[in-house]
Each structure stands twice: as structure tokens, then as C-alpha cells.
Scaffold this active site. Sequence first.
Site, short mmCIF file in Angstrom:
data_model
loop_
_atom_site.label_atom_id
_atom_site.label_comp_id
_atom_site.label_asym_id
_atom_site.label_seq_id
_atom_site.Cartn_x
_atom_site.Cartn_y
_atom_site.Cartn_z
CG HIS A 179 -24.77 15.90 3.83
ND1 HIS A 179 -24.44 15.56 5.30
CD2 HIS A 179 -24.42 17.15 4.09
CE1 HIS A 179 -24.09 16.29 6.04
NE2 HIS A 179 -24.12 17.42 5.47
CG ASP B 79 -20.19 -7.53 38.14
OD1 ASP B 79 -20.32 -8.15 37.11
OD2 ASP B 79 -19.49 -7.82 39.06
CD GLU C 242 -18.92 27.28 2.90
OE1 GLU C 242 -19.50 28.10 3.33
OE2 GLU C 242 -17.48 27.36 2.70
CG ASP C 243 -20.45 22.78 -0.38
OD1 ASP C 243 -19.75 23.56 0.16
OD2 ASP C 243 -20.92 21.78 0.12
CG HIS D 46 -26.64 21.94 5.78
ND1 HIS D 46 -27.38 20.87 5.73
CD2 HIS D 46 -25.48 21.74 5.99
CE1 HIS D 46 -26.48 19.77 5.58
NE2 HIS D 46 -25.10 20.25 5.82
CG ASP E 298 -23.76 19.27 8.80
OD1 ASP E 298 -23.87 18.70 7.90
OD2 ASP E 298 -22.67 20.30 8.96
#
Length: 725
Positions: free
Chosen positions: A55, A265, A83-84, A79, A146
Site C-alpha cells: 500500500h 454522438d 497510525e498502525d 504515512h 492514499d
Amino acid sequence: MRKDKPNLTFEELREKLITYITDENDLDMIRKAYMLAFEKHFGVKRKSGEDYIIHPLNVAYILTEIYADAKTIQAALLHDVVEDTDVTIEEIEEMFGSEVALLVNGVTKINRLNFQGDNEAMIANHRKILVGLTEDVRVIIIKLADRLHNMRTIWALPEKKQKQKAKETLDILTPIAHRLGIGSIKSELEDLSLRYYKPDTYFDIVEKLNKSKAERDQLVIEMKQSVSSILNEHGIKHEIKGRSKSIYSIYKKLDKGKKFSDIFDLLALRVFVDTESECYQALGIIHSKYRPIPKRFKDYVAMPKTNMYQSLHTTVFGEGGQLYEIQIRTYEMDKVAELGIASHWSYKENGSNVKANMKNTMEQKLQFFRNIMDLKQEETNDADFVKSVSEEVLKENVYVFTPKGDVIELPSGSTPIDFAYRVHSGVGDKMVGAIVNNNIVPLDYVLKDNDIIKINTNKNSIGPSREWINMAYTSSAKNKIKAFYNKIDKEGYIEKGQEILKDECRKKKIAFNEIISNENIEKILKEYKFRNVDELYVNVGNGKITPTMIFNVINNNNENKVDIILKKATNNANIKQTVNKNDIVVEGIDDIKVNIASCCKPVPGDRVIGYITKGNGISVHRSVCPNVSELEERLIEVNWNTKISKKYSTTLLIRASESKNILLDVVSKTSNSDITIQSINSLSQSKDEYVFEITVMVDCKESLVKFMNDINSLQKINSIERIIK
Ligand code: MN
């Protein structure tokens, strides 16, 4: 076709990077960022089955396509680690420096925001928070990349999540991508979002496109050859590409009521040439052979859009009477159309500071940012803000000129009044007339593209006319005129209030000076919670308080005090929150209308008391609410039910020691909790204190208390309290 790269390696990313980043030290730092992310995310899988590191690698890769600078790439790789994983911002700062830490911190905060919400005001508020409060535009660009990778792999999530993310992307992120001019990311995000938000519509369009593809392709090839040969005859070096329209742009046109056949068209070509003057030459040559539709010609070369987009647009009758949309642009213009604000990264200005350049671009070139900043300073309510955003972001604009030739962008429908206030409030307030293209026009004249506008002012003018509020189109001009009058009105009311009070004293044969003795004034201010004498006079002047009420306060006349309190309680009841049946249990009565008092806004879990109003059911106050606590009659016992069916709103007053990033911090505290933000209102801002009100919806008092404690634990917060009005 999958655009994400499920097997992307760092080496592949590096191959892309070295095409434009040459500094060895930069490349080393990027590798270091990758190593840390790899190590920290190790063993974690995404829902799509890939290793997590895929990711951030993809996010960085997307950013290389818009030539992001080295710091941005490092931040992109890192990034999600704060957070993780167990990595802290401080550690990032130590290893990668403060700039990268700031970017990672920004993205982390944004990702914690809870963007759910169906109501326009909330959506607009979120857009405002995202754009207005992010200090470095690179944070938003990382966020866009992201989201793009997440949307590319969203097939791995359950349908409900897919729809929710898709809607959020269309509501909040694509309008921002558009304003930043990043066409490449914007249109892929739009198509992906539509694919998951309205799959039936999306696949319907795809299928219809596929059906007629062969035939349309053939027509485009023929037209390409024909245009190419006439340009060659005139010796103009060029390239022509057939242009496929995005599914989303077709969907938008259908949504506006156009017919499928009319859209299909229309065939599209894009002509690339080397110089600006060749753009116009090519246009002339094409028009001399193919008849153009006059109203469809747009010159965005001389007049770039505010997101810096440049191109000539024309629609002509081509071979066999078939309509063709032709765009003519230089390669440089094409780069700007694809990269927008990010195109400034790619200018290799020797040794100059890319970041300074980005900041400059942001501050000087993007009116959007300025508009948003403007809105933050003016007092606007949510409805106004929604209107401004839809006006200024989503609707078509007109481009007009000052006599000096500066381009001003205004929403379609704007008048000279909007123009004057956009140029400067002072110009608006002193305006006495307007001249457009050398003719005097009425002030409700609707501005057209290319109008040259001169505003006549007179320094002795006493100010805008009240009628202008209706003639102006933009909320920003309307607000500025209203602000002018609020100020005037206030001065008028002070004078009037004084007179009313003096008159009354004369009638009652009381000395005015006695009434306004220090002691009395103090009593009155305390009673009505006014900050100063002026506020008292304003309220007398506009009739909210009568002299009798004042005399009663001075004489401690309690009988009337009840009246006063009652009046206050009912005055406050104008914004009513409805109570779901059964959320409140009224002792001994089954079927009665119940309202939540808007003065103290109780939430489930608060001790409450009911007040029986005249003809409007029961209004529920907090037991501590001074508006009812001194009443003895008409009170009735009420209780919250054990089960509550919805959230109730309450308002908090927050004092902070600085304004920088504070709203973002406060809003991020709502994530992982049941708190929803309804509105935020700045009240005042001085050198050392920033005061604002925030209205939140909660389902129980515990969540509210936890939220308040969370806020209180922030360093910059001086105090937080619930408001009783
Ligand atoms: Mn992410």
C-alpha cells in the site's frame, strides 16, 4: 483493468524516482523510509491479501507520476506507520527531520477524521477542515494518492464500505483534487467512485460505450487524418490524440438531463502543438475548414481557469456533419492539466527551494484557498457555507477584468456589487456606481465573461444600501453588507437604548444617574450576563429588555424575575430539537409533545426536569439550568428512557491558547468515539486566546464526558465547558 500494482517492489519505485530525483542523499532517505515501513508493517496483510507494505509503495508510486518531491515520497512511504505501528512522530522527526514528520502527522490526523455524514453542512464542514486547516498542501496531495490506491483495491471490502468510501470520495476529495488542478488523480477517482457508488449506472454507460466503440473509433481516425493533413499543409508541427471521455463526465451530463445519443454522438480530439501562438493558428485553420458552433468556443489560454488549466476548446461540424469537440493545447499546458498545482514540483529550478515554490503557488495562485481562508474569518453559518462552497467550487464561474487587466473569478450570476466586495471591502462600502465596458450599468447587472469593470467610489459615501443584499449574488458580499449594518445598528441601538431608559426615568421621576450607579449596573450586568453597559443599552434599544425589567432587577422584585426567566427560556426555544417518542418518559403522562430545551441542551444521562409550556408540550431542561431551577410552578418530573433511539446535540465552549491546528486536533478526537460534529463556530480570536463553540451529537453523557476529557488533555486547551444560554 487493475491499475494498482500488487507486486510492486522498491526497486521498481526507485526506477521511477531516478528519472527526476537525482540527489543521492534524497534517494538514500527514501530507501531508509521504505526500510522502516517494511520492517514495521511486516507480517500484516491487507484485506486484498497483499503484504501491507504494497500500500505505501503504491501511494509513493502514484506520487512519482506527479513528480512529488523527495520529502513527500518519504512521508508517503511512512504515512501509515504512526497510525498502525508503534513508531511515534518524535521518532520520525529524529530519523527524517521535521518536514517529513509534519507531513506524516498531517496525514495521520486527516485519516483519523470521521467523514461520515449525509447532511450537506457536515460535508462542507469536512471539506473546510481538510483544506482550510491543512497547513501544507502536500498533506492533501498524499491523502489523494492514499485514497486513489485504496479505491483501486476497494473490491476487497464489503459492499456497504465500498459505497460509503465512494460517496465520501465524491463529496470531499474529488472537488479538492479539481480545485488543485490535479486532473489525472481527479478523473480516476471519479470513475472509480461512480463504479462503486452507482454500479448499475456505471456499467450501463460502459456497455453503451462498448457497443458503439468500433464505429466511433473509425470516425475519430478519419477526422484525425483530415485535421492532421490541413495542419501539415500550413506547416504546423503537431500531434493529435483521440480522447475518450471519462465515464463520470458522461454520467454528469446524463444527470443534467442530456440524452445518451447526444453525448455519444460527440466525438473528441486533442491537438498538441509546441507554442501558444500555434494553438491559435491551429484553431484558425480548423475553423476555416470546419464550421464551429459559436457558443461552444472557449479560450482558456488567454484566460486560464483558477486551477491553472489552459486550452482552447471548440466544437465543430466535421466530416459528414458529425460533431467533434476539439481541444488545442501545448505540451506544457497538458502537463498543468494533468498535474495542476503539482506541476510546479517538476520545474527543475537549479538549487531553488521546491517547498517555497509550492507554498508560493498555493498562496498566490489558488483563489480557492483564499476563498476558504476568507470564509474562515467572516462569520458564516453553515447554510451560508454550503452555499459558498457550491457556488465557488461546484458551479460554473465567470471571468471578468479589473481596469488594470487583473482577472477576477466570480460565480455565474454575480453583479458589480460582488465584484466590488471581492476586490476589497472598502471598495464595496464606498461604491456609488459601476461602469462595465465603458457603459454605466445598474448594480444588479449580471456580469459576463470578459467584462471590464470599473467601480466608481466616493469617499464621502455613507455606506452600502440595504437593497444591495438582494442584488449581490455571493454570500461573501451579502455577509459584508450585513456586517456593515450590524455595526451601524449596534451604534444606533446603544443610543436608542439610552434614550428609552432616560425617558422612562423622567416619567417615573427617578434620576437617571441614580439608575446607572456602579452598584446598579453591576447588578443588572450580573443578572443578564451582559459583558458591559453597551450590551445592556443594545438590548434595551432593540426591545429585548424593558426599562421595567431593569427597575425590577434594581429593586429585587422577584415576582417579575420569574417572568424574565420565563421569557428567556421561551426565547431560547426557537431552535427546537425533536425528541423521539419514548426517549423521554414523562411521569404519569403517556402521550404528550416533548421538546428539548435549546438553552441547556440536555443529552441522555443528564439529570433533567420538564417545564410545561403554554400550548407547546413539555420542554426538557437540565436540572442545573438556571432558566428553570428557580421556577416552582409548572415543573414536572421527566426521565430519560433506559434505551435511547438517537443522538442529541449539545454545545461546548472551548478556549484555546492558540488557534494553529486546534480545530483539526479537536475534530480528530471524535474518531473512535460516538461523537458527531454538527457545527463549529469561531467566536473570537485574540493574540493569546481563541474561543469557539462546537455543537456535537452524542447518545449518552459518558461519551460526552470522555470527549471533553480528551479535549482537555490537549496542550493548547485552556478550558472546555457546556454552554447554557
Ligand atoms: Mn493509507
